[in-house]
Scaffold this motif. Structure first.
Motif, PDB file in Angstrom:
ATOM      1  N   LYS A  65      76.406  48.110  30.165  1.00  0.00           N
ATOM      2  CA  LYS A  65      76.659  47.158  31.249  1.00  0.00           C
ATOM      3  C   LYS A  65      76.063  47.649  32.557  1.00  0.00           C
ATOM      4  N   ARG A  66      76.094  48.963  32.783  1.00  0.00           N
ATOM      5  CA  ARG A  66      75.562  49.532  34.031  1.00  0.00           C
ATOM      6  C   ARG A  66      74.155  50.118  33.855  1.00  0.00           C
ATOM      7  N   ASN A  67      73.507  49.829  32.724  1.00  0.00           N
ATOM      8  CA  ASN A  67      72.139  50.300  32.456  1.00  0.00           C
ATOM      9  C   ASN A  67      72.028  51.823  32.452  1.00  0.00           C
ATOM     10  N   ILE A  68      73.062  52.497  31.953  1.00  0.00           N
ATOM     11  CA  ILE A  68      73.022  53.960  31.844  1.00  0.00           C
ATOM     12  C   ILE A  68      72.688  54.325  30.398  1.00  0.00           C
ATOM     13  N   TYR A  69      71.580  55.027  30.235  1.00  0.00           N
ATOM     14  CA  TYR A  69      71.152  55.457  28.905  1.00  0.00           C
ATOM     15  C   TYR A  69      71.541  56.916  28.708  1.00  0.00           C
ATOM     16  N   ALA A  70      72.064  57.238  27.532  1.00  0.00           N
ATOM     17  CA  ALA A  70      72.559  58.589  27.268  1.00  0.00           C
ATOM     18  C   ALA A  70      71.413  59.603  27.247  1.00  0.00           C
ATOM     19  N   PRO A  71      71.644  60.818  27.750  1.00  0.00           N
ATOM     20  CA  PRO A  71      70.641  61.870  27.615  1.00  0.00           C
ATOM     21  C   PRO A  71      70.252  62.040  26.156  1.00  0.00           C
ATOM     22  N   THR A  72      68.948  61.991  25.905  1.00  0.00           N
ATOM     23  CA  THR A  72      68.433  61.910  24.536  1.00  0.00           C
ATOM     24  C   THR A  72      67.453  63.043  24.275  1.00  0.00           C
ATOM     25  N   LEU A  73      67.626  63.693  23.131  1.00  0.00           N
ATOM     26  CA  LEU A  73      66.690  64.729  22.692  1.00  0.00           C
ATOM     27  C   LEU A  73      66.282  64.426  21.263  1.00  0.00           C
ATOM     28  N   LEU A  74      64.971  64.329  21.038  1.00  0.00           N
ATOM     29  CA  LEU A  74      64.418  64.012  19.730  1.00  0.00           C
ATOM     30  C   LEU A  74      63.584  65.178  19.222  1.00  0.00           C
ATOM     31  N   THR A  75      63.460  65.281  17.914  1.00  0.00           N
ATOM     32  CA  THR A  75      62.567  66.261  17.309  1.00  0.00           C
ATOM     33  C   THR A  75      61.779  65.583  16.189  1.00  0.00           C
ATOM     34  N   ASN A  76      60.758  66.280  15.700  1.00  0.00           N
ATOM     35  CA  ASN A  76      59.863  65.718  14.664  1.00  0.00           C
ATOM     36  C   ASN A  76      59.250  64.390  15.117  1.00  0.00           C
ATOM     37  N   VAL A  77      58.860  64.333  16.378  1.00  0.00           N
ATOM     38  CA  VAL A  77      58.313  63.090  16.927  1.00  0.00           C
ATOM     39  C   VAL A  77      56.830  62.993  16.601  1.00  0.00           C
ATOM     40  N   SER A  78      56.437  61.852  16.089  1.00  0.00           N
ATOM     41  CA  SER A  78      55.028  61.604  15.778  1.00  0.00           C
ATOM     42  C   SER A  78      54.213  61.557  17.062  1.00  0.00           C
ATOM     43  N   LYS A  79      52.994  62.117  16.997  1.00  0.00           N
ATOM     44  CA  LYS A  79      52.153  62.148  18.190  1.00  0.00           C
ATOM     45  C   LYS A  79      51.676  60.764  18.613  1.00  0.00           C
ATOM     46  N   ASP A  80      51.785  59.782  17.740  1.00  0.00           N
ATOM     47  CA  ASP A  80      51.357  58.436  18.143  1.00  0.00           C
ATOM     48  C   ASP A  80      52.529  57.589  18.655  1.00  0.00           C
ATOM     49  N   ALA A  81      53.715  58.192  18.772  1.00  0.00           N
ATOM     50  CA  ALA A  81      54.859  57.471  19.335  1.00  0.00           C
ATOM     51  C   ALA A  81      54.721  57.390  20.860  1.00  0.00           C
ATOM     52  N   LYS A  82      55.215  56.308  21.428  1.00  0.00           N
ATOM     53  CA  LYS A  82      55.102  56.120  22.884  1.00  0.00           C
ATOM     54  C   LYS A  82      55.833  57.221  23.651  1.00  0.00           C
ATOM     55  N   ALA A  93      61.097  60.405  13.703  1.00  0.00           N
ATOM     56  CA  ALA A  93      61.787  61.335  14.602  1.00  0.00           C
ATOM     57  C   ALA A  93      63.252  61.483  14.219  1.00  0.00           C
ATOM     58  N   SER A  94      63.795  62.676  14.454  1.00  0.00           N
ATOM     59  CA  SER A  94      65.212  62.941  14.249  1.00  0.00           C
ATOM     60  C   SER A  94      65.912  63.009  15.596  1.00  0.00           C
ATOM     61  N   VAL A  95      67.141  62.508  15.635  1.00  0.00           N
ATOM     62  CA  VAL A  95      67.929  62.485  16.866  1.00  0.00           C
ATOM     63  C   VAL A  95      68.818  63.715  16.907  1.00  0.00           C
ATOM     64  N   LEU A  96      68.646  64.535  17.934  1.00  0.00           N
ATOM     65  CA  LEU A  96      69.519  65.683  18.120  1.00  0.00           C
ATOM     66  C   LEU A  96      70.722  65.324  18.978  1.00  0.00           C
ATOM     67  N   VAL A  97      70.503  64.414  19.932  1.00  0.00           N
ATOM     68  CA  VAL A  97      71.590  63.926  20.760  1.00  0.00           C
ATOM     69  C   VAL A  97      71.136  62.633  21.416  1.00  0.00           C
ATOM     70  N   GLY A  98      72.070  61.735  21.667  1.00  0.00           N
ATOM     71  CA  GLY A  98      71.770  60.516  22.421  1.00  0.00           C
ATOM     72  C   GLY A  98      71.151  59.423  21.573  1.00  0.00           C
ATOM     73  N   ALA A  99      70.050  58.851  22.078  1.00  0.00           N
ATOM     74  CA  ALA A  99      69.353  57.719  21.452  1.00  0.00           C
ATOM     75  C   ALA A  99      70.230  56.468  21.435  1.00  0.00           C
ATOM     76  N   LYS A 100      71.009  56.290  22.483  1.00  0.00           N
ATOM     77  CA  LYS A 100      71.900  55.131  22.568  1.00  0.00           C
ATOM     78  C   LYS A 100      72.318  54.938  24.023  1.00  0.00           C
ATOM     79  N   ALA A 101      72.937  53.809  24.275  1.00  0.00           N
ATOM     80  CA  ALA A 101      73.461  53.545  25.614  1.00  0.00           C
ATOM     81  C   ALA A 101      74.681  54.417  25.880  1.00  0.00           C
ATOM     82  N   PHE A 102      74.786  54.896  27.100  1.00  0.00           N
ATOM     83  CA  PHE A 102      76.023  55.524  27.557  1.00  0.00           C
ATOM     84  C   PHE A 102      76.940  54.447  28.131  1.00  0.00           C
ATOM     85  N   ASP A 103      76.368  53.545  28.911  1.00  0.00           N
ATOM     86  CA  ASP A 103      77.098  52.422  29.496  1.00  0.00           C
ATOM     87  C   ASP A 103      76.094  51.284  29.660  1.00  0.00           C
TER      88      ASP A 103
END
Length: 476
Positions: free
Chosen positions: A359-376, A347-357
Motif C-alpha cells: 500500500k505504501r510502495n515499500i519493497y522488502a530488502p532483496t538479495l538474489l543469487t545464481n542470477v543469469s547475466k541476461d536478467a535485467k 535466480a534463488s531468493v536469499l531474502v525478500g523478493a516481495k512487498a514489505f508494504d
C-alpha cells in the motif's frame, strides 16, 4: 502539511502559476497532496532563459570577493531553514527523515565548498619565452562559459541540484534548472532564498514543465552548458541535441563490490547491508552486484544475511528507518517484475523478493543469487532495494566481472592484499574505486562521475568549475 505557495515555476524572482496544466506533488508515504504545481509553457520558458542571460551579464563581472560574500549570506539563510528543507525533502522524495537531514547537511557542505572555491579559481603561466615567442609572457585566467541549463533527479532533490547551481554561483554564471516532477518543491523553495540574498533576477530560474518544453534547455543556443543527471537513455539522447554546448552527464550504473579472501568480512557485511538498501536503493551508487571470492563466500553470505535482518523498513518519520517508500508505484511494479524475471531465469531468493508494504510502495530488502547475466537486475540499474551475490575464483576473474557492464560509475573493493589493491586501480574501468568501503561513498568536493554509459565529465565543486569555465589566454 502542505506547500501550496510553491505552485509554479520561479522565474526572475516571480511565480508563474496561472497555467491550467498542472502536476500534483504528493507525500510519497501517505499520498497527501503537498502542492499543485502549474506547468510552464514554451513562451514562458523562453523568458526564463532570456532572464538568465541578463543575470549572467551582471554576475560575470562580479569580483571573487563579491561571489564569496553572496554565497556566505546564502549559506546563513539556508542554515536558518535547514529543518524546513529536511522535512520537505523527506515528504516529496519519500526519504527517511534521518537521510533527509543528511542531505541537508551535504547541501551546506556543497555551498561551503563553492564559497571556498571562489577564491581559488585560477589559470596558469604558459611557457612562451623561446623561438617565435622570445621575450613574450603569457598566462590564462578561467572565465565562465555562460548560462547553465540543467536537469536534476528526484533522489537528491536539492543536493544534486546544488551540484549544478553552487559551482555556477562560484564562477558568476546563472542557471535555469528543471527539477524532477516528483520533487520540484525543494528547488523552488531554494530559489526563493536567492531573492532574499539579493542575487539578480534570473540568477536561478526553476522551471517545472513537460519534457517537450524542457527540450529547449538543450537546444537553445543562448545557454552554453547543459548538465543532466538521470537515466542513460535520456541523457545520451539529449546530448545528441545539444549542438555546440558543453555537456555534463551523470547517468548512474549497477555498482559492483568485490570482496576477496583477505577482506574484513564483518566490516564488508555491515557496510553493504546499508550500501545495498539505504533509501530503498534509489541512489546512483547503491551496491547492486556483489562478487565474493569462492573461499569466503559462505561465511560472508551468512554475515550479510544477518545484517540484512537488522534493516528497518517503514515510516519516513522514524529515525531508525532506512527503507521507505519507492518514489512511485510504477517503479515498485517495475522492480517487482525485474525480480520475478530473474527468478524465472533461475535466480534463488536469499531474502525478500516481495512487498514489505504494498500500500505504501515499500519493497522488502532483496538479495538474489545464481542470477543469469541476461536478467535485467544484472544488466540494468535497478534503482531499488535489490542486490545480487555471486562468486569468483581468481582476482582477475573478479575484475572481469566488475568490468562486464555497460556502466562504470563507482566500485567497492574489500581487500587487505596490497598487490590486489594496486591491480584494481590499474584494471577496474570505473570513475572511482572505494577501497574497503561500499561503492556509495561520496563527499561533495571529490571528482564524481563515470565512464562508459555512466556519464561524461565530472561533478564535485572544483571539478565542475573546470567543466563550466574555459581558459582565456593573454600574451604580452
Amino acid at each position: 502539511m502542505t506547500y501550496s505557495h510553491l505552485n509554479g515555476a520561479y522565474i526572475n524572482h516571480q511565480w508563474f502559476n496561472q497555467n491550467s496544466n498542472t502536476i500534483s506533488v504528493k507525500n510519497k508515504e501517505t499520498g497527501e497532496l503537498l502542492s499543485e504545481v502549474s506547468l510552464l509553457e514554451k513562451d514562458q520558458l523562453d523568458s526564463a532563459i532570456d532572464g538568465s542571460v541578463s543575470a549572467f551579464k551582471e554576475m560575470r563581472n562580479w569580483s571573487a570577493g563579491k561571489r564569496y560574500d553572496m554565497l556566505e549570506v546564502l549559506i546563513q539563510k539556508f542554515k536558518a531553514k535547514k529543518d524546513e528543507f529536511a522535512t520537505l525533502i523527506s515528504l516529496e522524495a519519500g526519504k527517511p527523515i534521518s537521510y533527509a537531514k543528511a542531505e541537508v547537511a551535504r547541501c551546506l557542505s556543497t555551498l561551503e565548498f563553492a564559497k571556498e572555491e571562489t577564491r581559488r579559481i585560477c589559470g596558469e603561466v604558459v611557457p612562451m619565452d623561446f623561438a617565435a615567442g622570445a621575450g613574450k609572457t603569457a598566462f590564462t585566467k578561467r572565465v565562465a562559459k555562460g548560462v547553465l541549463t540543467c536537469v536534476s533527479p528526484f533522489n537528491f532533490p536539492l543536493n544534486l541540484a546544488l551540484h549544478k547551481i553552487a559551482p555556477a554561483l562560484a564562477v558568476g554564471s546563472s542557471v535555469v534548472l528543471k527539477p524532477s516532477p516528483y520533487t520540484p518543491l525543494s528547488s523552488l523553495m531554494f530559489a526563493e532564498l536567492l531573492n532574499e540574498v539579493g542575487y539578480p533576477e534570473g540568477a536561478l530560474n526553476v522551471v517545472v514543465c513537460d519534457n517537450d518544453v524542457a527540450q529547449m534547455l538543450v537546444e537553445d543556443e543562448r545557454a552554453k552548458v547543459f548538465s543532466f543527471t538521470g537515466s542513460p537513455q535520456i541523457g545520451w539522447m539529449l546530448k545528441s541535441l545539444a549542438g555546440k554546448k558543453k555537456v555534463i552527464l551523470e547517468l548512474g550504473g549497477n555498482a559492483a563490490c568485490l570482496i576477496d579472501e583477505s577482506a574484513d568480512l564483518e566490516k564488508a557485511a555491515k557496510d553493504l547491508a546499508v550500501g545495498c538498501y539505504l533509501y530503498s536503493g534509489q541512489i546512483c551508487i547503491s551496491t547492486q552486484r556483489i562478487f565474493v571470492q569462492q573461499s569466503v563466500q559462505k561465511k560472508f553470505q551468512d554475515l550479510l544475511l544477518k545484517e540484512i535482518e537488522t534493516i528497518q523498513c517503514g515510516s519516513l518519520s522514524d529515525e531508525s528507518v532506512i527503507v521507505g517508500p519507492l518514489i512511485d508505484r510504477v517503479h515498485f511494479d517495475r522492480i517487482d517484475s525485474w525480480v520475478k524475471e530473474a527468478i524465472e531465469k533461475g535466480a534463488s531468493v536469499l531474502v525478500g523478493a516481495k512487498a514489505f508494504d504494498e500500500k505504501r510502495n515499500i519493497y522488502a530488502p532483496t538479495l538474489l543469487t545464481n542470477v543469469s547475466k541476461d536478467a535485467k537486475v544484472y544488466q540494468e540499474e535497478v534503482f531499488g532495494p535489490v542486490a545480487l551475490i555471486s562468486t569468483f575464483d581468481s582476482i582477475e576473474e573478479g575484475f572481469d566481472l566488475v568490468n562486464d557492464s555497460r556502466f562504470g560509475l563507482q566500485c567497492g573493493f574489500y581487500t587487505n592484499n596490497l598487490s590486489h589493491f594496486k591491480k584494481a586501480h590499474d584494471t577496474l574501468d570505473v570513475g572511482a574505486i572505494i577501497m574497503n568501503g561500499a561503492p556509495g561513498f561520496r563527499i561533495d568536493s571529490m571528482p564524481y562521475g563515470g565512464v562508459k554509459d555512466s556519464g561524461l565529465g565530472r561533478e564535485g565543486l572544483k571539478y565542475c568549475i573546470f567543466e563550466i569555465t574555459e581558459p582565456r589566454l593573454v600574451i604580452f
